[in-house]
Write an enzyme that holds these catalytic residues in place. Structure first.
Site, PDB file in Angstrom:
ATOM      1  CB  CYS A 131     -13.323-100.869 -89.576  1.00  0.00           C
ATOM      2  SG  CYS A 131     -14.143-102.330 -88.947  1.00  0.00           S
ATOM      3  CB  CYS A 134     -15.754-102.837 -91.683  1.00  0.00           C
ATOM      4  SG  CYS A 134     -15.733-102.290 -89.997  1.00  0.00           S
ATOM      5  CG  ASP A 135     -14.117-101.335 -94.907  1.00  0.00           C
ATOM      6  OD1 ASP A 135     -15.276-101.675 -95.168  1.00  0.00           O
ATOM      7  OD2 ASP A 135     -13.824-100.264 -94.336  1.00  0.00           O
TER       8      ASP A 135
END
Ligand code: NDP
Length: 307
Positions: A131, A134-135
């Site tokens: 992701c 997300c990261d």
């Protein structure tokens, strides 16, 4: 029980809110990842009603609180087997406990696919991620690689390019599956380098990602890319394995519903969210279909004279 909900993402919780308010006394089993995919994301900016954005995990806590407020019985546990051959339907929880339900709402979602390399598993969370949104933040100013060539990979590569110094995009064929518009965006981003006809051999690093070894599948040439982040964007898999043989699915395992409804081929069994949607895959569309599933279940119970 009258109404069993399997899964606890936006689809499951929205179904629970509607079912509880309709006095269907829903019981929800949360599954292996309570709160679903949003619990592994950070900022959510496109869910209506949050003008300043919100955090994925926090949003799912809000969904849960709202479902519980109307009396949803939210339980730990995952569905491991089903038997839809006769009513009430039987569902095995955690491989050892059987519950029965007049209606079942399936909201088990989808999970990211992985390449299947040992090094990918070992370094998952230590530089390997599925992701970018997300990261990506953790790799600001660094060099990263992303594997995949669909719309997700293209979108995530351009997202990463805004944060990172350089992005290698590893594509296994000599063309991308992504839409032309997305491909052009990738090709016109100066700090993305596309590696065509390239396979990932191994992700390097003992504790965190230090590089990736790739191989050109036409020439056989191998090389190492110095990167600190490795993103996998090769698609998702619907969590529908336990329903195989019972429910109609497409060839990739997405549960088929009657268009415009949440009805599966088994009456009284409904599907909502990503497990039945490979196209939109948004929290808000999942919530919408969760609502549909609860309303469809309510009508079904009424038609069966179950109060
Ligand atoms: P897709 O299934 O479309 O693409 C997966 C990509 O990963 C393909 O390019 C595939 O390669 C590659 N791949 C699969 N397995 C491997 C592997 N083992 N090694 C290397 N590469 C691999 O998934 P997406 O998640 O990209 O998209 C899913 C759906 O969502 C699509 O319909 C897409 O259009 C849609 N979507 C739309 C967006 C938008 O419109 N903004 C954004 C994101 C998704 P190959 O091509 O060789 O098979």
């Amino acid at each position: 029980m009258k109404c069993l909900i399997i899964g606890s993402g936006p689809a499951g919780y929205t179904a629970a809110i509607y079912a509880a308010r309709a006095d269907m006394k829903p019981v929800m089993y949360q599954g292996l990842q309570p709160g679903g995919q949003l619990t592994i994301t950070t900022e959510v900016e496109n869910y209506p009603g949050y003008p300043k954005g919100t955090q994925g995990p926090e949003m799912m806590e809000d969904f849960k609180a709202q479902a519980e407020r109307f009396g949803t019985d939210v339980r730990f546990g995952y569905a491991s087997e089903v038997d839809f051959s006769k009513k009430p339907y039987r569902v095995v929880i955690d491989e050892n406990k059987t519950v029965t339900a007049d209606t079942v709402i399936i909201a088990t979602g989808a999970s990211a696919k992985w390449l299947g390399l040992e090094s990918e598993q070992r370094l998952n969370g230590y530089g390997v991620s599925a992701c970018a949104v997300c990261d990506g933040f953790f790799f600001r100013g660094q060099d990263v690689a992303i594997v995949g060539a669909g719309d997700t990979a293209a979108e995530e590569a351009t997202y990463l390019a805004k944060l990172c110094k350089k992005v290698y995009m590893i594509v296994r064929r000599d063309e991308m599956r992504a839409s032309k518009a997305m491909q052009h965006r990738v090709e016109n981003t100066p700090n993305i380098e596309i590696l065509w006809n390239t396979d990932t051999q191994e992700i390097l690093g003992s504790k965190t990602v230090e590089g990736v070894r790739v191989k050109n599948n036409q020439t056989g040439e191998e090389k190492e890319l110095k990167v600190t982040g490795f993103f996998v964007a090769i698609g998702h898999k619907p969590n529908s394995d336990i329903f195989k043989g019972w429910l109609d699915m497409d060839d990739t395992g997405y549960i088929k519903v009657k268009p415009g409804t949440s009805k599966t081929n088994v009456e009284g069994v409904f599907a909502a969210g990503d497990v039945a949607d490979k196209i939109y895959r948004q929290a808000v569309t999942a919530a919408g279909t969760g609502c549909m599933a609860a309303l469809d279940a309510e009508r079904y119970l009424a038609s069966q004279g179950i109060h």
